[in-house]
Design a protein around this motif. Sequence first.
Motif, mmCIF file in Angstrom:
data_model
loop_
_atom_site.group_PDB
_atom_site.id
_atom_site.type_symbol
_atom_site.label_atom_id
_atom_site.label_comp_id
_atom_site.label_asym_id
_atom_site.label_seq_id
_atom_site.Cartn_x
_atom_site.Cartn_y
_atom_site.Cartn_z
ATOM 1 N N ARG A 26 13.054 -32.314 -19.751
ATOM 2 C CA ARG A 26 13.067 -33.337 -18.383
ATOM 3 C C ARG A 26 13.714 -32.436 -17.593
ATOM 4 N NH1 ARG A 26 16.146 -38.587 -19.269
ATOM 5 N NH2 ARG A 26 14.903 -38.834 -17.068
ATOM 6 N N LEU A 27 14.778 -31.691 -18.000
ATOM 7 C CA LEU A 27 15.440 -30.683 -17.035
ATOM 8 C C LEU A 27 14.502 -29.568 -16.289
ATOM 9 C CD1 LEU A 27 17.982 -29.671 -15.442
ATOM 10 C CD2 LEU A 27 18.481 -28.382 -17.348
ATOM 11 N N ILE A 28 13.790 -28.873 -17.210
ATOM 12 C CA ILE A 28 12.745 -28.136 -16.847
ATOM 13 C C ILE A 28 11.711 -28.578 -16.157
ATOM 14 C CG2 ILE A 28 10.944 -26.490 -17.761
ATOM 15 C CD1 ILE A 28 12.591 -26.156 -20.419
ATOM 16 N N ASP A 29 11.412 -29.851 -16.195
ATOM 17 C CA ASP A 29 10.370 -30.580 -15.324
ATOM 18 C C ASP A 29 10.839 -30.756 -14.053
ATOM 19 O OD1 ASP A 29 8.512 -30.423 -17.508
ATOM 20 O OD2 ASP A 29 8.984 -32.668 -18.004
ATOM 21 N N HIS A 30 12.056 -30.906 -14.120
ATOM 22 C CA HIS A 30 12.908 -31.210 -12.730
ATOM 23 C C HIS A 30 12.832 -30.004 -11.960
ATOM 24 C CE1 HIS A 30 15.140 -33.395 -9.652
ATOM 25 N NE2 HIS A 30 16.277 -32.157 -9.711
ATOM 26 N N VAL A 31 13.263 -28.869 -12.562
ATOM 27 C CA VAL A 31 13.420 -27.534 -12.015
ATOM 28 C C VAL A 31 12.026 -27.075 -11.268
ATOM 29 C CG1 VAL A 31 13.980 -25.099 -12.414
ATOM 30 C CG2 VAL A 31 15.374 -26.809 -13.144
ATOM 31 N N LYS A 32 10.891 -27.547 -12.062
ATOM 32 C CA LYS A 32 9.594 -27.191 -11.649
ATOM 33 C C LYS A 32 9.472 -27.942 -10.421
ATOM 34 C CE LYS A 32 7.285 -25.822 -16.079
ATOM 35 N NZ LYS A 32 6.432 -26.182 -17.154
ATOM 36 N N TYR A 33 9.625 -29.209 -10.419
ATOM 37 C CA TYR A 33 9.387 -30.085 -9.288
ATOM 38 C C TYR A 33 10.123 -29.298 -8.007
ATOM 39 C CZ TYR A 33 10.321 -33.794 -6.051
ATOM 40 O OH TYR A 33 10.554 -34.476 -4.781
ATOM 41 N N LEU A 34 11.275 -28.995 -8.355
ATOM 42 C CA LEU A 34 12.189 -28.337 -7.161
ATOM 43 C C LEU A 34 11.465 -27.037 -6.628
ATOM 44 C CD1 LEU A 34 15.737 -28.659 -8.504
ATOM 45 C CD2 LEU A 34 14.525 -30.222 -6.710
ATOM 46 N N GLU A 35 11.023 -26.369 -7.506
ATOM 47 C CA GLU A 35 10.237 -25.094 -6.925
ATOM 48 C C GLU A 35 9.014 -25.243 -6.150
ATOM 49 O OE1 GLU A 35 10.823 -21.162 -9.852
ATOM 50 O OE2 GLU A 35 9.412 -22.903 -11.076
ATOM 51 N N ALA A 36 8.317 -26.206 -6.933
ATOM 52 C CA ALA A 36 6.792 -26.796 -6.080
ATOM 53 C C ALA A 36 7.147 -27.319 -4.767
ATOM 54 C CB ALA A 36 6.342 -27.791 -6.956
#
Length: 66
Positions: A26-36
Amino acid sequence: MLIERNSDNQITITVTSTVDSFELQRLIDHVKYLEATSKSKARQADVDKLADEVNSAWWKKTGIKV
């Protein structure tokens, strides 16, 4: 937990294996969202409006009544 920034301006986060993998994902998915979305100029209100329009159109197309 260890957080490092390398010479390529990348961040490495090291955690112990006791960290719950589901929560870590879930944390990794959130970081990917922040990058995108980091360079997006969209306002949250615009995103919300678009999501409402898409959802409304989908419900009309499927004909499902709630």
